[in-house]
Design a protein around this motif. Sequence first.
Motif, PDB file in Angstrom:
ATOM      1  N   SER A  85      38.367  24.009  39.626  1.00 18.90           N
ATOM      2  CA  SER A  85      38.520  25.432  39.843  1.00 18.90           C
ATOM      3  C   SER A  85      39.647  26.308  39.440  1.00 18.90           C
ATOM      4  CB  SER A  85      38.506  25.562  41.575  1.00 18.90           C
ATOM      5  OG  SER A  85      37.136  24.945  42.142  1.00 18.90           O
ATOM      6  N   GLY A  86      40.559  25.419  39.422  1.00 19.49           N
ATOM      7  CA  GLY A  86      41.815  26.140  38.876  1.00 19.49           C
ATOM      8  C   GLY A  86      41.729  26.637  37.260  1.00 19.49           C
ATOM      9  N   LYS A  87      41.148  25.411  36.557  1.00 18.53           N
ATOM     10  CA  LYS A  87      41.009  25.684  35.137  1.00 18.53           C
ATOM     11  C   LYS A  87      39.830  26.606  34.819  1.00 18.53           C
ATOM     12  CE  LYS A  87      42.635  21.074  33.451  1.00 18.53           C
ATOM     13  NZ  LYS A  87      41.948  19.855  32.800  1.00 18.53           N
ATOM     14  N   HIS A  88      38.906  26.446  35.656  1.00 12.36           N
ATOM     15  CA  HIS A  88      37.718  27.655  35.532  1.00 12.36           C
ATOM     16  C   HIS A  88      38.516  29.094  35.596  1.00 12.36           C
ATOM     17  CE1 HIS A  88      33.641  29.111  35.183  1.00 12.36           C
ATOM     18  NE2 HIS A  88      34.033  29.629  36.347  1.00 12.36           N
ATOM     19  N   LEU A  89      39.171  29.287  36.517  1.00  8.03           N
ATOM     20  CA  LEU A  89      39.843  30.524  36.720  1.00  8.03           C
ATOM     21  C   LEU A  89      40.780  30.921  35.701  1.00  8.03           C
ATOM     22  CD1 LEU A  89      40.524  33.015  38.562  1.00  8.03           C
ATOM     23  CD2 LEU A  89      42.133  31.705  39.879  1.00  8.03           C
ATOM     24  N   ARG A  90      41.299  29.969  35.178  1.00 10.13           N
ATOM     25  CA  ARG A  90      42.489  30.331  34.072  1.00 10.13           C
ATOM     26  C   ARG A  90      41.753  30.417  32.682  1.00 10.13           C
ATOM     27  NH1 ARG A  90      46.418  25.270  32.734  1.00 10.13           N
ATOM     28  NH2 ARG A  90      44.525  25.042  31.860  1.00 10.13           N
ATOM     29  N   ASP A  91      40.787  29.316  32.405  1.00 11.29           N
ATOM     30  CA  ASP A  91      40.215  29.437  31.194  1.00 11.29           C
ATOM     31  C   ASP A  91      39.111  29.997  30.997  1.00 11.29           C
ATOM     32  OD1 ASP A  91      42.542  27.744  30.757  1.00 11.29           O
ATOM     33  OD2 ASP A  91      41.470  25.882  31.130  1.00 11.29           O
ATOM     34  N   VAL A  92      38.449  30.373  31.914  1.00  9.94           N
ATOM     35  CA  VAL A  92      37.120  31.265  31.758  1.00  9.94           C
ATOM     36  C   VAL A  92      37.035  32.260  32.221  1.00  9.94           C
ATOM     37  CG1 VAL A  92      34.762  31.099  32.321  1.00  9.94           C
ATOM     38  CG2 VAL A  92      35.910  28.853  31.954  1.00  9.94           C
ATOM     39  N   LEU A  93      37.259  32.608  33.564  1.00  8.76           N
ATOM     40  CA  LEU A  93      37.390  33.839  34.308  1.00  8.76           C
ATOM     41  C   LEU A  93      38.223  34.856  33.974  1.00  8.76           C
ATOM     42  CD1 LEU A  93      36.486  33.131  38.140  1.00  8.76           C
ATOM     43  CD2 LEU A  93      34.897  33.918  36.338  1.00  8.76           C
ATOM     44  N   ILE A  94      39.382  34.534  33.646  1.00  4.96           N
ATOM     45  CA  ILE A  94      40.639  35.508  33.308  1.00  4.96           C
ATOM     46  C   ILE A  94      40.385  36.000  31.689  1.00  4.96           C
ATOM     47  CG2 ILE A  94      43.148  35.705  32.819  1.00  4.96           C
ATOM     48  CD1 ILE A  94      43.671  34.089  35.349  1.00  4.96           C
ATOM     49  N   PRO A  95      40.127  34.920  30.803  1.00  5.67           N
ATOM     50  CA  PRO A  95      39.924  35.462  29.418  1.00  5.67           C
ATOM     51  C   PRO A  95      38.667  36.370  29.446  1.00  5.67           C
ATOM     52  CG  PRO A  95      40.257  33.038  29.345  1.00  5.67           C
ATOM     53  CD  PRO A  95      40.293  33.471  31.134  1.00  5.67           C
ATOM     54  N   GLU A  96      37.509  36.210  30.116  1.00  7.69           N
ATOM     55  CA  GLU A  96      36.528  36.948  30.059  1.00  7.69           C
ATOM     56  C   GLU A  96      36.918  38.337  30.847  1.00  7.69           C
ATOM     57  OE1 GLU A  96      33.219  35.328  32.219  1.00  7.69           O
ATOM     58  OE2 GLU A  96      32.757  33.961  30.642  1.00  7.69           O
ATOM     59  N   LEU A  97      37.817  38.468  31.674  1.00  8.42           N
ATOM     60  CA  LEU A  97      38.115  39.821  32.377  1.00  8.42           C
ATOM     61  C   LEU A  97      39.107  40.182  31.181  1.00  8.42           C
ATOM     62  CD1 LEU A  97      38.771  41.614  34.656  1.00  8.42           C
ATOM     63  CD2 LEU A  97      40.587  40.227  35.409  1.00  8.42           C
ATOM     64  N   ILE A  98      39.748  39.709  30.532  1.00 12.27           N
ATOM     65  CA  ILE A  98      40.809  40.457  29.382  1.00 12.27           C
ATOM     66  C   ILE A  98      39.768  40.990  28.443  1.00 12.27           C
ATOM     67  CG2 ILE A  98      42.180  39.927  27.711  1.00 12.27           C
ATOM     68  CD1 ILE A  98      43.653  37.824  29.345  1.00 12.27           C
ATOM     69  N   ASP A  99      38.587  40.172  28.160  1.00 13.42           N
ATOM     70  CA  ASP A  99      37.783  40.741  27.030  1.00 13.42           C
ATOM     71  C   ASP A  99      36.862  41.911  27.620  1.00 13.42           C
ATOM     72  OD1 ASP A  99      38.170  38.652  25.185  1.00 13.42           O
ATOM     73  OD2 ASP A  99      36.322  37.305  25.931  1.00 13.42           O
ATOM     74  N   ALA A 100      36.688  41.978  28.601  1.00 17.20           N
ATOM     75  CA  ALA A 100      36.178  43.091  29.391  1.00 17.20           C
ATOM     76  C   ALA A 100      37.096  44.271  29.238  1.00 17.20           C
ATOM     77  CB  ALA A 100      35.720  42.847  30.825  1.00 17.20           C
ATOM     78  N   ARG A 101      38.365  44.008  29.639  1.00 16.96           N
ATOM     79  CA  ARG A 101      39.460  45.084  29.593  1.00 16.96           C
ATOM     80  C   ARG A 101      39.370  45.783  27.938  1.00 16.96           C
ATOM     81  NH1 ARG A 101      43.204  46.311  33.192  1.00 16.96           N
ATOM     82  NH2 ARG A 101      45.120  46.460  31.714  1.00 16.96           N
ATOM     83  N   ARG A 102      39.382  44.772  27.096  1.00 19.45           N
ATOM     84  CA  ARG A 102      39.439  45.321  25.582  1.00 19.45           C
ATOM     85  C   ARG A 102      38.575  46.019  25.282  1.00 19.45           C
ATOM     86  NH1 ARG A 102      40.822  39.043  23.582  1.00 19.45           N
ATOM     87  NH2 ARG A 102      43.065  39.063  23.637  1.00 19.45           N
ATOM     88  N   LEU A 103      37.195  45.547  25.827  1.00 17.76           N
ATOM     89  CA  LEU A 103      35.983  46.538  25.505  1.00 17.76           C
ATOM     90  C   LEU A 103      36.026  47.937  26.229  1.00 17.76           C
ATOM     91  CD1 LEU A 103      33.189  46.854  24.298  1.00 17.76           C
ATOM     92  CD2 LEU A 103      32.262  45.782  26.586  1.00 17.76           C
ATOM     93  N   TRP A 104      36.819  47.878  27.323  1.00 16.13           N
ATOM     94  CA  TRP A 104      37.049  49.117  27.978  1.00 16.13           C
ATOM     95  C   TRP A 104      37.838  49.966  27.116  1.00 16.13           C
ATOM     96  CZ3 TRP A 104      40.708  48.990  32.917  1.00 16.13           C
ATOM     97  CH2 TRP A 104      41.072  50.349  33.269  1.00 16.13           C
ATOM     98  N   PHE A 105      38.948  49.428  26.750  1.00 13.63           N
ATOM     99  CA  PHE A 105      39.957  50.024  26.107  1.00 13.63           C
ATOM    100  C   PHE A 105      39.557  50.857  24.656  1.00 13.63           C
ATOM    101  CE2 PHE A 105      44.551  49.174  27.819  1.00 13.63           C
ATOM    102  CZ  PHE A 105      44.057  48.970  29.028  1.00 13.63           C
ATOM    103  N   LYS A 106      38.542  49.757  24.142  1.00 16.34           N
ATOM    104  CA  LYS A 106      37.838  50.460  22.927  1.00 16.34           C
ATOM    105  C   LYS A 106      37.032  51.318  23.213  1.00 16.34           C
ATOM    106  CE  LYS A 106      34.949  48.280  19.137  1.00 16.34           C
ATOM    107  NZ  LYS A 106      34.367  47.384  18.575  1.00 16.34           N
TER     108      LYS A 106
END
Length: 479
Positions: free
Chosen positions: A312-333
């Motif tokens: 659960s911890g790795k999924h949060l760190r390695d999957v969900l957070i990177p996907e959130l960062i990708d979504a923010r990048r798309l938002w900023f773009k």
Amino acid sequence: MAKTATEERIKRLKSHLEQENPSLAEVVEYFQELDAVARKLGFMNADDSYAIQIAWWPVVAVLGTFSAGKSTFLNEYLGQSLQRTGNQAVDDKFTVISYGSNEEPKQLPGLALDSDPRFPFYQISQEIESGAEGEGKRIDSYLQLKTCNADVLKGKILIDSPGFDADKQRNATLLITDHIMGLSDLVLVFFDARHPEPGAMTDTLEHLVANTINRQDSDKFLYILNQIDNTVREDNPEEVVAAWQRAMAQSGLTAGRFYRIYSESAAAPIADQQILDRMRAKRDEDLGDIKSRIEQLDVDRAYRITGLLEQSGKHLRDVLIPELIDARRLWFKRARRLNGVVFAAIIIGFAYWSLSSDTWDGFMFTPMAGLAPALQLLAGGTVVVVLGILYAYLRQLAGRSVLRKLQRDGRPGKDGKRLSMAFERNLESWSKHMSAEHPHGWSGRTQRKLDKLIASADILVQKLNDRFTRPSGSDTKEQ
């Protein structure tokens, strides 16, 4: 003091585990710390918790086709006639069987499971509703809880399922079946040895066999040929097994073992003593192996739950957070593009208006020339504020478009909901003006805390090893 219903349930869970298994009570505390990180990042609300999404007691699921002898097997394992049996479908509900101190079994509605985090169907009505609208409120039509005063049930939960036919299952039933296969520690998949008909069972084999082959926990699936005694007339159990192996191979399962069993009480008389002895010996060997796997779950459970903390911890760190960062990048773009278009249009429009009228005298903006300095300053400030509001509005507009995309095209299930919820939190937070790589709540301190929680799983595993192993061969704990 617990503040929410979920916190109160976790409090009761921890209290129970402190008496039943103190090492798991410690794991609950780590899950609560992981909850705090997820909530800070926006992936979880106050009524949710990782601790209520897992089964804290070993779960043995019994799945299979109609008339495969599932209920007969359970009755013999429990030593009681708890489940109805028959050649036709006799029960269309999933039955969770738990230990009860009363001599007489009790039958409780599905609501008892949906509202208790100790059981494997906590809040399952919400998942059913999301997959089959209107079915979530009919939880009692799909689930029931039975208590049984049988010592073999202490510390574990059994799930008996209705006969499976993938062609005829409703979406809600398929969803519950997948849910069971995901959370169970051991899945006993029963087939009727009398009917090796792969052509008629393609969809069923696809769901119960093919979809499980590539799972990381595929070793928890045991494939059982029940009622093998019916082959005694032809004395060809090996041919029956071979037919089933060919059927399984068509679904992709080319390795693994079949367990051949039958019920002594329901078996047809076998006149030939030599054949009877051979059938019994094989049945007793395979049945003993199945029961041994069930008994081993008491140990496996602690490792499984500790492993889920790390996952659960790795999924949060390695999957969900990177996907959130990708979504923010798309938002900023999108925000840059939208602001660029709108402000470029404003500048072009203002330039055209200026050139087509006498609005400038050198560097003096003539419409404001007659105003007092204070009013000029006020007017200029107003323009800046309006442009700032427009800039923020356009950013928000771009962010909402990304949110809709996440909700429409994102991951199904809980991951998709959590990602959308966290992104929406970012839209509402002051952190939306920071860089894309720094979502709301994500900092070096938060990352170190999450890394520490993930590493703590290894420490917990070492503590479990100390209970069960002694590498040096001594009777004292390893130093």
